[in-house]
Design a protein around this motif. Structure first.
Motif, PDB file in Angstrom:
ATOM      1  N   LYS A  76       0.927  -1.318   0.001  1.00 45.32           N
ATOM      2  CA  LYS A  76      -0.017  -0.069  -0.010  1.00 45.32           C
ATOM      3  C   LYS A  76       0.815   1.193   0.026  1.00 45.32           C
ATOM      4  O   LYS A  76       0.285   2.227  -0.074  1.00 45.32           O
ATOM      5  CB  LYS A  76      -0.874   0.038   1.400  1.00 45.32           C
ATOM      6  CG  LYS A  76      -2.094  -1.172   1.133  1.00 45.32           C
ATOM      7  CD  LYS A  76      -2.909  -1.070   2.410  1.00 45.32           C
ATOM      8  CE  LYS A  76      -3.963  -1.977   2.266  1.00 45.32           C
ATOM      9  NZ  LYS A  76      -4.768  -2.072   3.480  1.00 45.32           N
ATOM     10  N   ASN A  77       2.118   1.164   0.131  1.00 47.32           N
ATOM     11  CA  ASN A  77       3.016   2.250   0.413  1.00 47.32           C
ATOM     12  C   ASN A  77       2.749   3.173   1.321  1.00 47.32           C
ATOM     13  O   ASN A  77       2.571   4.331   0.895  1.00 47.32           O
ATOM     14  CB  ASN A  77       3.118   2.971  -1.303  1.00 47.32           C
ATOM     15  CG  ASN A  77       4.084   3.690  -1.539  1.00 47.32           C
ATOM     16  OD1 ASN A  77       5.235   3.384  -1.153  1.00 47.32           O
ATOM     17  ND2 ASN A  77       4.167   4.838  -2.266  1.00 47.32           N
ATOM     18  N   THR A  78       2.542   2.482   2.348  1.00 47.92           N
ATOM     19  CA  THR A  78       2.246   3.262   3.720  1.00 47.92           C
ATOM     20  C   THR A  78       2.977   2.820   4.950  1.00 47.92           C
ATOM     21  O   THR A  78       3.421   1.713   4.678  1.00 47.92           O
ATOM     22  CB  THR A  78       0.611   3.330   3.910  1.00 47.92           C
ATOM     23  OG1 THR A  78       0.360   1.773   4.206  1.00 47.92           O
ATOM     24  CG2 THR A  78      -0.437   3.709   2.777  1.00 47.92           C
ATOM     25  N   VAL A  79       3.019   3.661   5.900  1.00 48.50           N
ATOM     26  CA  VAL A  79       3.468   3.413   6.967  1.00 48.50           C
ATOM     27  C   VAL A  79       2.616   3.758   8.209  1.00 48.50           C
ATOM     28  O   VAL A  79       2.109   5.159   8.097  1.00 48.50           O
ATOM     29  CB  VAL A  79       4.918   4.171   7.355  1.00 48.50           C
ATOM     30  CG1 VAL A  79       5.456   3.896   8.753  1.00 48.50           C
ATOM     31  CG2 VAL A  79       5.922   3.608   6.355  1.00 48.50           C
ATOM     32  N   SER A  80       2.300   3.142   9.133  1.00 46.43           N
ATOM     33  CA  SER A  80       1.351   3.447  10.157  1.00 46.43           C
ATOM     34  C   SER A  80       1.971   3.474  11.581  1.00 46.43           C
ATOM     35  O   SER A  80       2.915   2.827  11.609  1.00 46.43           O
ATOM     36  CB  SER A  80       0.351   2.347  10.285  1.00 46.43           C
ATOM     37  OG  SER A  80      -0.531   2.134   9.021  1.00 46.43           O
ATOM     38  N   LEU A  81       1.190   4.139  12.438  1.00 45.46           N
ATOM     39  CA  LEU A  81       1.541   4.515  13.822  1.00 45.46           C
ATOM     40  C   LEU A  81       0.473   4.164  14.694  1.00 45.46           C
ATOM     41  O   LEU A  81      -0.398   4.872  14.523  1.00 45.46           O
ATOM     42  CB  LEU A  81       2.405   5.668  14.133  1.00 45.46           C
ATOM     43  CG  LEU A  81       2.850   5.757  15.505  1.00 45.46           C
ATOM     44  CD1 LEU A  81       4.061   5.174  15.555  1.00 45.46           C
ATOM     45  CD2 LEU A  81       3.179   7.335  15.733  1.00 45.46           C
ATOM     46  N   GLN A  82       0.430   2.770  15.268  1.00 39.15           N
ATOM     47  CA  GLN A  82      -0.654   2.657  16.080  1.00 39.15           C
ATOM     48  C   GLN A  82      -0.277   3.068  17.404  1.00 39.15           C
ATOM     49  O   GLN A  82       0.677   2.959  18.045  1.00 39.15           O
ATOM     50  CB  GLN A  82      -0.899   1.004  16.411  1.00 39.15           C
ATOM     51  CG  GLN A  82      -2.059   0.526  17.094  1.00 39.15           C
ATOM     52  CD  GLN A  82      -3.394   1.009  16.778  1.00 39.15           C
ATOM     53  OE1 GLN A  82      -3.774   0.793  15.628  1.00 39.15           O
ATOM     54  NE2 GLN A  82      -4.127   1.393  17.722  1.00 39.15           N
TER      55      GLN A  82
END
Length: 126
Positions: A76-82
């Motif tokens: 998805k070409n994304t980086v997440s921060l939970q």
């Protein structure tokens, strides 16, 4: 033209959770380390977490360790921060940025990161 866009911020009560996303367009995040920074009113921008290009190196600043989780989705070409167990000290504008390396032992530093998003506001309040 490249773009980094953060999303997922908002207003949450203490103890709540939010998931921030950093999406790239016009280029791929695959070859970059990605860091999350935050800036509270009147304070300097501070590194919160980073993840290396391969995902093998991950760092969290001490105040968020065991509450925040960074991850990347190459498809998805994304980086997440939970972000879990949020408290009022987490209130800030959160930014993602691209860099060359994720230092496993030190807070990410803004001069080491090149491309930045516009930020997303996170407010923790009852």
């Amino acid at each position: 033209q490249w773009q980094l866009v953060e999303s997922g911020g908002g207003l949450v009560q203490p103890g709540g959770s939010l998931r921030l996303s950093c999406a790239a367009s016009g280029f791929t995040l695959d070859n970059y380390a990605i860091a999350w920074f935050r800036q509270a009113p009147g304070k300097e921008r501070k590194g919160v977490s980073c993840i290396s290009a391969t995902g093998h190196i991950i760092y969290y600043t001490s105040s968020v360790n065991d509450r925040f989780t960074i991850s990347r989705d190459y498809a998805k070409n994304t980086v997440s921060l939970q972000m879990n167990r949020l408290n009022t000290n987490d209130t800030a504008v959160y930014y993602c940025a691209t860099g060359v390396l994720c230092d496993a032992y030190n807070d990410p530093r803004p001069p080491h990161y090149e491309r930045w998003g516009q930020g997303t506001q996170v407010t923790v309040s009852s």
